[in-house]
Every structure is written in C-alpha cells, then in structure tokens.
Design an enzyme around this catalytic site. Sequence first.
Site, PDB file in Angstrom:
ATOM      1  N   GLU A 241      54.350  47.194  26.794  1.00  0.00           N
ATOM      2  CA  GLU A 241      54.549  47.217  28.756  1.00  0.00           C
ATOM      3  C   GLU A 241      52.687  47.999  28.874  1.00  0.00           C
ATOM      4  O   GLU A 241      51.605  47.149  29.239  1.00  0.00           O
ATOM      5  CB  GLU A 241      54.781  47.991  29.380  1.00  0.00           C
ATOM      6  CG  GLU A 241      55.091  47.831  30.952  1.00  0.00           C
ATOM      7  CD  GLU A 241      56.282  48.054  31.609  1.00  0.00           C
ATOM      8  OE1 GLU A 241      55.990  48.889  32.288  1.00  0.00           O
ATOM      9  OE2 GLU A 241      57.046  48.010  30.933  1.00  0.00           O
ATOM     10  N   ARG A 267      26.197  34.531  50.774  1.00  0.00           N
ATOM     11  CA  ARG A 267      26.114  35.119  52.081  1.00  0.00           C
ATOM     12  C   ARG A 267      24.556  35.733  52.281  1.00  0.00           C
ATOM     13  O   ARG A 267      24.293  36.003  51.265  1.00  0.00           O
ATOM     14  CB  ARG A 267      27.018  36.587  52.660  1.00  0.00           C
ATOM     15  CG  ARG A 267      26.668  37.866  53.369  1.00  0.00           C
ATOM     16  CD  ARG A 267      27.783  37.025  54.567  1.00  0.00           C
ATOM     17  NE  ARG A 267      27.780  37.739  55.338  1.00  0.00           N
ATOM     18  CZ  ARG A 267      27.285  37.693  56.453  1.00  0.00           C
ATOM     19  NH1 ARG A 267      27.744  37.076  57.270  1.00  0.00           N
ATOM     20  NH2 ARG A 267      27.830  39.213  57.652  1.00  0.00           N
ATOM     21  N   GLN A 278      19.005  45.495  45.688  1.00  0.00           N
ATOM     22  CA  GLN A 278      19.406  46.079  44.614  1.00  0.00           C
ATOM     23  C   GLN A 278      21.106  46.526  44.769  1.00  0.00           C
ATOM     24  O   GLN A 278      21.484  46.795  43.238  1.00  0.00           O
ATOM     25  CB  GLN A 278      18.694  46.892  44.579  1.00  0.00           C
ATOM     26  CG  GLN A 278      18.712  47.852  42.971  1.00  0.00           C
ATOM     27  CD  GLN A 278      17.786  48.508  42.189  1.00  0.00           C
ATOM     28  OE1 GLN A 278      17.457  49.545  43.367  1.00  0.00           O
ATOM     29  NE2 GLN A 278      16.956  48.505  41.644  1.00  0.00           N
TER      30      GLN A 278
END
Length: 378
Positions: A241, A267, A278
């Site tokens: 798991e 955008r 940056q």
Amino acid sequence: MDFEPSPVQRERCAEISAAVVERFAEHETSTDPEQVRLAWKDAAAAGLTGLCVSQEYGGAGLQALDTALALEAFGRSCSDMGLVFGVAAHLLSCAVPVQDFGTAAAKELLAGMVSGDVVAGNAMTEDEAGSDIGRIRSIATRTDEGYVLHGEKSFVSNGPIADVFVTYAVTDPTAGFLGVSAFAVPRGLDGVVVGEPLRKMGLDGCLASRVRFDGCVVPAEYLLGAEGNGGAIFQHSMAWERGALFAGYLGQMGRQLAECVDHVNNRRQFGQKIAGFQAVSHRIARMRQRLESARLMLYRACWLLDEGRTDVVAIAMAKTAVSEAAIANSLDAMQLFGSMGYLVETGIEAQLRDSLPTTIFSGTTEIQMELIARGTGL
C-alpha cells in the site's frame, strides 16, 4: 541503472489511460453508493480492480512496480481521486493479503474482486488503534464453528459498499504482536454491522464507514495465514500500500502540473502571460521537481519489493515524499490559479482536499519519520 519504462509498460499505461478517459469522460464524483458501485464497474472494465491479482483469478498478475505505473496512469486520467484511492486500497490492503495468505475458500473471493462484483474494505483502524496498531481491541475467539468476532473498526475505506472486509483481531491477548490474526469476513455473515457513510473533507468517491462485528461467526477457512500471523500480514500489505497506492497521487500531480502550465501560459496580467513572471515560473519548476523526486523514490521502493527486498526505509521515504509533494503542489496550484482555484468548478480545490489526508493514512508522516530514523541507526 535503466530509468526508461519498457515498451510493454508504456503500452499498458497508454491503454489504461485511454480506457479511463473513455469510461470516465462524463463521470462526476458522487457520494451516492449506487453511483459509486457503477464507477467501480467502469474501473473493473478498464482492468484496474485486478492489477496485481494472479491471472488464475482473472487479474493481470502485475508486480509492485507495474501496479504502481498502472495506478499512476489511473490517477492522471481520472479526476475522482476518491475512486482511485478506493480501488488501490481494495487491491493492496485486501486482495494482496487474500491472495498471498488465504485458503482456497478465501481465494474464491478474488475472481469477484477482479470483476468488480466484490468490493473489499480494509477494516484495521480502531478508535484507540490508529498508528498504534498494538492497541487493537477487537477479539476473535476460537470455537468449533470457527471464530467469534467482537469489535468495532472506526474508519473502513469502501465500507458502505464493501462485500468483504479484511480485518484484524486479537486471538491471543498474552502474545502481543504475535497474538493478532487476520480474517476475510464476507459482509453477509450474521453480526456484521456497517455504519452510515462518514462525512469527510475529501476523497468523496471513496465511501468510508464504521464497521462493527457483533458476535460474528467467521468460518475457519476465512482465517488468513496461520493464527497469530496478522501483524506480519498487515505489514506485508502495508508495504504494497505505501509503495504502490501513492502512485495514484503521482498521476494527480502530473495532471495538476499540466493544468497549471496551461493556465499560466494563457492567463495574462500586466500585459503579458503570467508564465513570464519569475515568481510564477519558479513555482512551476518546484512543482515539477517535487513530482519527479517523489516518482523516483516510489519507483525504487516498488522495484525493491519486486526484487524480494522489502526495504522499510525506502518505502517510508517514498510514502513521505509523495504525500508531502502532493500537498505542497496542491497549495502551489491554488496560488497559481488564484480566486479561480478556490472555485469548485476548476477542480483545484478538490485536489488540495484530496491530498491533505495523504500524510495521515497508511501510517502518519510522524510514523514514517520514526521508521526512517531507526533504519538510519538512531
């Protein structure tokens, strides 16, 4: 060292991605048990509910690394992380111990688990036994008919829709770790009481509940392994798991990163793409660095499992790396999307909610740190 997936691995992952995209194109995450069962059937049709189950029972017979690669493809192509998590828990916490330690009668459950007709729930956690599994209070008393099981499990993933529970109970109170035994308990047995679905912060597509065993008589053929081997069986399933389940989150992070790159390239603010700032580009770079680092650690941990070298430290480091990266990247994605990320329709806030429990389930980050520290000689 060869870091390149084989042609077979690439083809398998591409086929899984295509099947998931096709079957889940119109899928919406639901907490309705009937809808969740339908989603399970789609996952089964894509081969996801039997990845690491032997071909003898209809599964793909994959080892740990190939299972992880498949779950990563699932997580990348399906936005319902609750479903991804539930399927992975069904496989790794339940199918693995039934297959590796079950009697012939118990293994008869596997064909149904592969087909999606039998959903499995992992019933380990109790109110006073979360990270401290030595405090399990559920008791199984041996009788001529098998074992009489008493106790209550507090958080059972897949519980409301599960047809069988892999659970653990004390058979010898004087033996400590060696006094715990593992069982596969069909839901239809008298004395199995399943609670209502728990309201959770995220992973909505994986229903969870409490489960009570009220004098439940479990036939002896549903004992997994020998009596007293429950602790070792649990650790075996946890290795799978912690190693492979978190590959689903690698998939989510890969999808998330692609969404963020697309967003910042489209955008515009202050007359330019925000990707040109940056502060934005470095956030994207950190997201990729976390993803790639976590991926390498998880692949290595699974490879060690396949080599027969269950490296507890490697698994703990991989689990921690993926879980912490999933949360950090989701927070970064929220910041990059701004107010749009806070809206349900974009799916960004769901990614954050689905990521938050990763540092809790399958052993908390604090437990992983202890394992790493001990393995380092402390």
